[in-house]
Every structure is written in structure tokens, then in C-alpha cells.
Design a protein around this motif. Sequence first.
Motif, PDB file in Angstrom:
ATOM      1  N   ASP A   1      74.117  85.853  80.928  1.00 30.69           N
ATOM      2  CA  ASP A   1      74.944  86.859  81.605  1.00 30.69           C
ATOM      3  C   ASP A   1      76.429  86.619  81.340  1.00 30.69           C
ATOM      4  N   SER A   2      76.848  85.355  81.422  1.00 35.79           N
ATOM      5  CA  SER A   2      78.269  85.065  81.224  1.00 35.79           C
ATOM      6  C   SER A   2      78.673  85.296  79.765  1.00 35.79           C
ATOM      7  N   THR A   3      77.765  85.007  78.838  1.00 35.71           N
ATOM      8  CA  THR A   3      78.073  85.224  77.419  1.00 35.71           C
ATOM      9  C   THR A   3      78.211  86.714  77.124  1.00 35.71           C
ATOM     10  N   LYS A   4      77.307  87.525  77.669  1.00 36.41           N
ATOM     11  CA  LYS A   4      77.417  88.977  77.464  1.00 36.41           C
ATOM     12  C   LYS A   4      78.717  89.508  78.065  1.00 36.41           C
ATOM     13  N   ALA A   5      79.060  89.011  79.247  1.00 33.53           N
ATOM     14  CA  ALA A   5      80.285  89.480  79.894  1.00 33.53           C
ATOM     15  C   ALA A   5      81.517  89.104  79.071  1.00 33.53           C
ATOM     16  N   PHE A   6      81.523  87.883  78.556  1.00 30.51           N
ATOM     17  CA  PHE A   6      82.650  87.441  77.733  1.00 30.51           C
ATOM     18  C   PHE A   6      82.754  88.297  76.466  1.00 30.51           C
ATOM     19  N   ALA A   7      81.614  88.549  75.842  1.00 26.15           N
ATOM     20  CA  ALA A   7      81.607  89.330  74.603  1.00 26.15           C
ATOM     21  C   ALA A   7      82.076  90.765  74.857  1.00 26.15           C
TER      22      ALA A   7
ATOM     23  N   GLU B   1      84.156  91.700  77.127  1.00 24.72           N
ATOM     24  CA  GLU B   1      85.590  91.679  77.411  1.00 24.72           C
ATOM     25  C   GLU B   1      86.430  91.413  76.166  1.00 24.72           C
ATOM     26  N   HIS B   2      85.969  90.468  75.326  1.00 23.03           N
ATOM     27  CA  HIS B   2      86.783  90.024  74.198  1.00 23.03           C
ATOM     28  C   HIS B   2      86.326  90.572  72.849  1.00 23.03           C
ATOM     29  N   GLY B   3      85.086  91.031  72.778  1.00 20.86           N
ATOM     30  CA  GLY B   3      84.577  91.534  71.507  1.00 20.86           C
ATOM     31  C   GLY B   3      84.014  90.464  70.605  1.00 20.86           C
ATOM     32  N   TYR B   4      84.015  89.216  71.054  1.00 17.36           N
ATOM     33  CA  TYR B   4      83.486  88.126  70.245  1.00 17.36           C
ATOM     34  C   TYR B   4      82.946  87.017  71.152  1.00 17.36           C
ATOM     35  N   VAL B   5      82.197  86.100  70.554  1.00 15.97           N
ATOM     36  CA  VAL B   5      81.781  84.870  71.223  1.00 15.97           C
ATOM     37  C   VAL B   5      82.199  83.714  70.336  1.00 15.97           C
ATOM     38  N   GLU B   6      82.155  82.492  70.874  1.00 11.95           N
ATOM     39  CA  GLU B   6      82.600  81.322  70.125  1.00 11.95           C
ATOM     40  C   GLU B   6      81.539  80.245  70.106  1.00 11.95           C
ATOM     41  N   THR B   7      81.510  79.486  69.014  1.00 13.00           N
ATOM     42  CA  THR B   7      80.658  78.303  68.961  1.00 13.00           C
ATOM     43  C   THR B   7      81.378  77.149  69.669  1.00 13.00           C
ATOM     44  N   LEU B   8      80.697  76.025  69.752  1.00 17.69           N
ATOM     45  CA  LEU B   8      81.297  74.849  70.379  1.00 17.69           C
ATOM     46  C   LEU B   8      82.541  74.384  69.628  1.00 17.69           C
ATOM     47  N   PHE B   9      82.676  74.786  68.367  1.00 21.98           N
ATOM     48  CA  PHE B   9      83.768  74.301  67.530  1.00 21.98           C
ATOM     49  C   PHE B   9      84.823  75.371  67.270  1.00 21.98           C
ATOM     50  N   GLY B  10      84.757  76.466  68.028  1.00 19.37           N
ATOM     51  CA  GLY B  10      85.800  77.479  67.944  1.00 19.37           C
ATOM     52  C   GLY B  10      85.573  78.579  66.939  1.00 19.37           C
TER      53      GLY B  10
ATOM     54  N   PHE C   1      70.970  95.283  70.978  1.00 19.99           N
ATOM     55  CA  PHE C   1      70.904  94.420  69.799  1.00 19.99           C
ATOM     56  C   PHE C   1      72.111  93.489  69.747  1.00 19.99           C
ATOM     57  N   ASN C   2      73.295  94.038  69.991  1.00 15.37           N
ATOM     58  CA  ASN C   2      74.508  93.226  69.949  1.00 15.37           C
ATOM     59  C   ASN C   2      74.534  92.199  71.071  1.00 15.37           C
ATOM     60  N   GLU C   3      73.989  92.546  72.231  1.00 14.94           N
ATOM     61  CA  GLU C   3      73.928  91.577  73.322  1.00 14.94           C
ATOM     62  C   GLU C   3      73.033  90.402  72.962  1.00 14.94           C
ATOM     63  N   ARG C   4      71.878  90.699  72.363  1.00 14.34           N
ATOM     64  CA  ARG C   4      70.983  89.610  71.956  1.00 14.34           C
ATOM     65  C   ARG C   4      71.651  88.734  70.896  1.00 14.34           C
ATOM     66  N   ALA C   5      72.329  89.377  69.958  1.00 10.20           N
ATOM     67  CA  ALA C   5      73.000  88.617  68.901  1.00 10.20           C
ATOM     68  C   ALA C   5      74.127  87.766  69.473  1.00 10.20           C
ATOM     69  N   ALA C   6      74.858  88.316  70.439  1.00 10.61           N
ATOM     70  CA  ALA C   6      75.964  87.577  71.047  1.00 10.61           C
ATOM     71  C   ALA C   6      75.465  86.369  71.829  1.00 10.61           C
ATOM     72  N   ILE C   7      74.306  86.494  72.462  1.00 10.63           N
ATOM     73  CA  ILE C   7      73.725  85.370  73.199  1.00 10.63           C
ATOM     74  C   ILE C   7      73.305  84.266  72.243  1.00 10.63           C
ATOM     75  N   ASN C   8      72.748  84.657  71.131  1.00 13.96           N
ATOM     76  CA  ASN C   8      72.242  83.671  70.167  1.00 13.96           C
ATOM     77  C   ASN C   8      73.338  83.023  69.342  1.00 13.96           C
ATOM     78  N   ALA C   9      74.419  83.757  69.072  1.00 15.67           N
ATOM     79  CA  ALA C   9      75.431  83.290  68.120  1.00 15.67           C
ATOM     80  C   ALA C   9      76.057  81.949  68.488  1.00 15.67           C
ATOM     81  N   PRO C  10      76.459  81.703  69.749  1.00 16.25           N
ATOM     82  CA  PRO C  10      77.041  80.384  70.044  1.00 16.25           C
ATOM     83  C   PRO C  10      76.068  79.239  69.796  1.00 16.25           C
ATOM     84  N   ILE C  11      74.774  79.513  69.951  1.00 14.12           N
ATOM     85  CA  ILE C  11      73.764  78.466  69.748  1.00 14.12           C
ATOM     86  C   ILE C  11      73.510  78.262  68.267  1.00 14.12           C
ATOM     87  N   GLN C  12      73.132  79.335  67.570  1.00 18.08           N
ATOM     88  CA  GLN C  12      72.866  79.224  66.142  1.00 18.08           C
ATOM     89  C   GLN C  12      74.128  78.838  65.381  1.00 18.08           C
TER      90      GLN C  12
END
Length: 977
Positions: free
Chosen positions: A848-854, A856-865, A883-894
Motif C-alpha cells: 500500500d505504501s509503495t503504491k501511494a509513493f508511486a 505521488e512521485h511517479g517512480y519507486v526506488e531500490t535500496l540503492f537509489g 499493471f503499473n501498480e503491480r510493477a511498482a510493488i515488484n520493482a524495489p524488490i527485483q
Amino acid sequence: MKKGDHLFLVDGSAYIFRAYHALPPLTRKSDGLPIGAVSGFCNMLWKLLRNARDTEMGITPTHFAVIFDYSSKTFRNDLYDEYKANRSAPPDDLVPQFGLIREATRAFDVACIEQEGFEADDIIATYCRLACEAGGDTTVISSDKDLMQLVGPTVGMYDPMKDKEIGVDEVIEKFGVPPEKMIDLQALTGDSIDNVPGVPGIGPKTAAQLLEEFGDLDTLLAKADTIKQKKRRENLIEHADNARLSRELVTLRDDVDLELPLDALTLDELDGPKLIGFLKAMQFTSLTRRVAEQTEADAASIEAAEVPVEWEEARGPDLDPGEGPSKDDVLPGSSADGMTPQAFAESRAAEIRDIAFDHEKYETVGNIQHLREWIAEARERGHVAFDTETDSLDPMQATLCGFSLAVEPGRACYVPLCHREGEGDLLGASSLSDGQIPEKEALDALRDLLADPACLKIGQNIKFDMLVTARYGLPLVNFDDTMLISYVIEAGRTAGNQGGHGMDPLADRWLGHKPIPYKEVCGSGKSAITFDRVPIDKATHYAAEDADITLRLWLAMKPRLVAEGVVSVYERLERPLVPVIAKMEEAGVSIDRQILSRLSGEFGQQAAGIEAEIYEMAGESFNIGSPKQLGDILFGRMGLPGGSKTKTGQWSTSARVLEDLAAEGHPLPRRIVDWRQLTKLKSTYTDALPGYIHPETRRVHTSYQMAATTTGRLSSSEPNLQNIPIRTSEGRKIRTAFIAEPGNVLISADYSQIELRILAHIADIPQLRQAFADGIDIHAMTASEMFGVPVEGMPSEVRRRAKAINFGIIYGISAFGLANQLSIERGEAGEYIKRYFERFPGIRDYMDSTKAFAREHGYVETLFGRRAYYPDIRSSNHSVRAFNERAAINAPIQGSAADIIRRAMIRMDGVLEEAKLDAKMLLQVHDELIFELPKDQADAAIPLIQEVMENAAMPAVDMAVPLQVDAQAASNWDEAH
């Protein structure tokens, strides 16, 4: 902060004045900006951090901050309006350096702290108290007596100028009282610098004697009339109120409501490129070199940072009013109008976009003296755009037809080497065109430029050029890559493949220019010619334009790295990986033709058997590879449910459609899926791989695309070695054909469940973290948590369901998808997912927090920026948005997993070379690395490889969950996995 941690607090204001008075006046050569104090401050802070990190001080800080005074007015002025009233204004040439020193502190990547209403000493006192309460120790970097009241069992001081530690004994030795009496001593002596009144006639020695005799200030003042010395007695009685006021003024507040919490002061790994960028802006050459050596950064390839300067304040004594650089004379790293990095990036991009292209000004270089002049100019400037032209897109077999250089926008040249003319003789050979430098002579001159570490080579997909020049004995060092710069700042904003970061789309987006199409130069189809057959004048327009565009793109895009705060992603994850990947591609991997030939026959027989079954089930023969005929059989004649037609009016027979039908129990779609998988393996691998064997090396050299995915994962092509299935027996058989040379072995090192471990870290799931820490079977633990089944003796089916959910959750699996995967009802699958989130609520919170961040900002971040952009996450179309929500949730992990293995790859060669092991890294397949080395070195190599991979996140990220790498050696890839 916890017990055993150590906090360093630098008295920044004292550092500034020490630095200023310790050095002669110094100005920046380019513009007269006073920088003496900045220079002294940077050198002092660098020495302190280096000695602390190298444990030369005997102490290694875990937390670090530099504390500054916010302004001269604090709560003490309300107590006594004459407090510090006699202080003169700082020297004119120091005023502009205050802001620069704060910028310097940030460039060192340490906390820069100041707070309105309080002095730096009060903030230091508060942090000392908090550190003590947390069980940690503190070292205050200062020799200021005002801070000595803080010294105690957990707080010490260090004077960097004298390289001297100050503890309780040192305070007593200097002032005759312990630290707890320093407040009373200062209340008696006062301070002429800060205008603290004190008691007239009482100095430190007398104050120490009085305090030793009477114990404390209050007792002394109460019994002042008993003092034998008349003048001393009278002064103490007359100025008792001043002494009490002075005590309030010198007592440090340790209850400041801090804006930055203690735990935010963690000392991270030094960001070498970031610091070098600042130092180059200040033109501190010596310190730049030392930092580059210590951090192993390539200083020549790092641009000076954009550091705002107010010129009205910054003019030195030798500058007349109105002097200073004009806007047109602004150097890289400075901004005459105080421009922010964002504004500078936009201004630079607009400036470059406005420069017109003129192909007629491009030069053809046809003699060695002319080439040497271009090379000399490039080395003088310190940077040059470089591009190769070849007769093939395979860098391992391409012939170098020529190369191009660009030194400034619009000033570019092409150096032809082997352009030919005429139809050729019976063997196809033809004569070289006139006006070309002999190849050896030209390449000898070029070698000095490419190998010069002081000259930055700028390329577009420079890995290709690196591989080509390496085959000609030309090492290419110190480079930037515009494709990778684009990838770092725009991944996901553009097309989801490398084409989005190719030269043509970049030129269109950034320069508003459409380059000369390749087919316009070389033709297309049957009439196409190789580049060596292109007339030199035409080749010059095309090739020089490529170099010109590359240079302009670099000038326009490089500042965006700073403006968007992603310099470290480019400098630590992208640029240093280029030579690593190039070496892997150059090394290649051996394959066994006989194994592939046998498998090809075996797969062909199996496919024929499945075909016969399909025809029998369908009741007729048809072309299984024809979507139209297959659709007519399944949905037309057999009337299977779920059929839908494409835009062309044909039935859809996609893999998803067939999988869904198979999951519903229909046998024919199941066998069609099996047939497709088998025939694809045969055509893609067992039949095709022998055709990729290099005629000279006898090995297969895949090509890795570094800018192809949104999340940072590498992709492989020509051939694609990352899609060989590992979970099927057929896929494993194909891997047996990847072999080690005689006397060697392959080592496969594979991260175990890295994405689940990253999820446990990011989402902070206690059960998962504990299970990984204890080495428990994570899928069995999940099944036990969800279904209440003991881990011991757990049925394999129960564990399989938990495994499907564990991995499915990462990819945003739906109840429908899970039901198909487990062959269960959708309602039951939905209950599984619901129960999963109930047992692990942190995962739902993370999603939920990742989707909300995405959103608001249009992007997500990995642990390394690393940023992955998903602009369509706000789409009004539900399916697009989902589709974009699922991708945004997965992106910081992958993406974090991809970043971790990149970090491991970058460090690996150095570790193996230091251990004197003859190991070569050959392949990267998602979470797996494959090496080849002599058999007798395998036992020594495996633990080193595991150590590098398992600690790859450090020190940037301290994983809450341990990473685990499984590694073993064997004669082929399958056995090693």
C-alpha cells in the motif's frame, strides 16, 4: 544508536575559523573566489574521516555530524543582551565561504546541522546526552574550553590540530578542576571573547583554588565574606549576580528539541564521485587526487558539481565592483547567479538544444599529422566523444572501418581506415579508397588517447566500442556512457527497451534533432552495403554526426544526474559495470556440439510424438504452428469455452489462453503448450546455438543489454542465455551442453531466495526475518504460519502451495492467477491470499505504501537509489493502472536484487585477482553468476565468490536478513547448479 556505537561531533564553527587563520589567503584561479577556509576545512575533515575510518585514532565512528552555529542571536541574548556583542563582523573574504563550507560538509556525506536559537555547543551537548542514554560513546572534535564541561566516562574530546585526546585528566591538568566544575570556573573567570562578565580579577588559576576550597560556586558566593584577600572578597560580593548570570550563559543546554534525530547521524560509505565533484568545483587539485586514489574513483571522468555562489558577497579584494564572471563565462561547477542543480541542468539542456547542426563543418582526417592535432586538442580539453564505425553489429567479429571524434558541439571529425571502392576481384577484394591513414599508424596514435586516464572518452553504448577496440589492442579507459546516463535518469519514462535510450530517440528528445538514418547511408534489404563500402564524404557526415550528438547528449544530460540525486547509481552501479560485462562477453562460454545435436534429435522425436497425440485428440491433422488453424479447431469446431477474437478477427491462442484452458482440465490445450515449449527449445537452443560459435574462439559470446529493463536487470541476446528453463528436465539437459575447457571447471554461484529476503528486509516482516536468520525452510515456515501445519513432516503439497504464494505475492499475483497455478478454485485461492496478508500484515503495508509513493512521485526506488518510473500508475484505465501498480510493488524488490548482483560483479574481479586465482566470470543469469577456472583452484575460489556476493550490499545497505549464496563446481553448467 546502541551500546558499542561511537558518535563523532565536529565543532564546525571552530573548524571554520581555525581553517581560515591557519592558511594564507587563497582564491580560485578561474574567478578570484575566496576559498582558503574552504580548503583548510576540507583537508581537516578529510584527514579526520580517513584516520577514523582507518582506525588510526583507535576509534571507529558509527555516527558522525558537523555542527554549526545558525546565527549570532540565541536564547542567551535574551538573558544578557551584551552577550557576544563585542564580536566584530567576520572578514569580508570569509563571509562567502560559510555557505561553501556547509556545501563541503554535505559533499563529504556527513550530517550538516545547525538550529535557529541555539549555539553549536548546545546541540553538541544534547547529542552527547542522547548518545550516553543509548549506551554509546561520543568524541567531540574541538579544543574549545566551553565544551570541556561535557567530558566524562562516555564523552571525550579530540584536538585535531595537536592530535591530542582530551579526557578528564587532561581537563584537570589544564584548568585544575574536573569537567563537572568547568561551568563554575567559567562563571568566575568570564570570557572576554563572548563578553561573559564573570568576576573581575579572578583568572582560571584563582578560580580553581577557590572551587577546591569551597566546593562549588553557590557555596563560594555564600561564604565570600570569609575570604582573606580584600580585593578578591569585595569583587566576589559586588559581582555575585554577574557570576550567577555568567553561569547561566556558559551552561550548555542538553535539552534542545533536535530537528535531526541521533539515529540519522549514521556514518555511511564515502561517496567518492560526489566529493570529487565538489572538490573539482573548488579547483582543489591535490585533495581531488587523494580522494580519487582512496575511493578508487575515476576523477577525470567526474564533472565539477554545480555549487551556488553569491558573487556580490564572493568578490575578493582584488575584484572591482561589477567584476566577476559573466553568465557566458560560468565554469562547470559554478553558477554566477546562484543557480540550483535543477535550474542549471535545464539551462544547460536548453543551451545545447539551441546549437544548430552543420554537417558541412565536419572534417575528414586523412593524414597522421591532422589526426595528431585532433588528439592533442582532445587531451588538452580533457574530454572527447568517441565512436567506432564497423561492418557488423557483432563486436567480436566486426572490422573497424573508422572512428569519429568530437571535442565541442559542432566540431567533429571522421577518421576512415579501410573504406573500399570498386566491385572487387574474383575473391571479393577491392582497393582502399584514397585519403586514408594506414591503419597501424592511425591506431598507434589513437592508443595514447584511449589509454589516457586524464582524458574522458564519451560514448553512446560504449561497451560496443570497448569490445571492438580491445580486439585491435586498444584499451579504453576513463569513459562516460550517454546511454547509461539516460537509463539512470529515465528508466521507465521512455520505451521499456534499449531503444528508448538509443542515440536516435535521445537525439530527438534532448536535441530536437533527427540523425541521418543508417539505411540512408548503407541502404536496406538486398541492396544494403557494409559501412566500408560507403563513400568517405558520406561516411564522414554520418559518423562525425554520431560523435557530435554523443557529446551534446553528454553535455545536456550529465547535469541531470546531480539534479535528480542519482549520481551514485550511475557511478557505482552502471559505469563500473561496463568493463566487467565487456570482459564477460569477450570471454564467452564453451558448448558441446555433440550434446546439442543429440538433444535436437531427442526433442524432435518427442515433438513428433506429441503432434500425433494432438492430431488424435483433434480428430484431424492441421498446422499446429498456425494460430488461425489452431483457433478454428479449439473454439470453432470443438467449442471450448473462453474464446476471444483479436483485432484481425482470428481466435486468440496466446500462451495465457492455452494455459487457462489447460488449468480447467482440457487435455488438448495442455499438449499444445507442451509442444510449443519443446519446439521452442529445439529451435532457439539445440538447433540455433551451434550457429553462434565464434569461428576463432570456438566459444559462444552472448551480448548483455545494460539499459533494457526498468528495474536494472540485465538482459541477454544473440543468443539469449537467460531464458533457458531451469525447472524443466529439457531445460536442464540444454545446460549440460555448456561445458568447461579441459582441466577447468564451471562454478555456479546462485543467490538463494534473494527477492524474498529483500522483501523481508524492506517490509520488515519479523517472521520472515527470523526464519531467514535461523536458516529455516522459508516455504515450510510460511505454510506452518498460514495453515497451522507443523514444519516437521509437512506434506509436500502444502509446502508447494506456500511457495507459490511466497513468490506470487512479489509479482502481485491475483486470486485468478494463483488458482490456475495451483489448480484450485478461485475462491480458495482468494482465501489463501487473504490469510497470507493476515499472517504477514507488513507485506500489505509495504504494498500500500509503495503504491501511494508511486502515485505521488511517479517512480519507486531500490535500496540503492535506482529509480524506476511508472507514469501510467495514475491512468484512468483500470487494467493499465493495475499493471503499473503491480510493477511498482515488484520493482524495489527485483531492482534491489539486480543492484546487489551488479555490486558483486563489480567487486569480483579485484578479489579473485588479489587471491591470484585464474577465474573468469562468464555469464550472469538473473541471480546467478557462472565462472570458469582451473579445477585445482575451485576449492579456494568458492568461498571467496560466496563472500563477495553475500556481502555485496554492504556498506551501502546493512541487510536485516542475511544473503545466502549456493555455489558448487562441476564440468558443466547443469551439474554446477
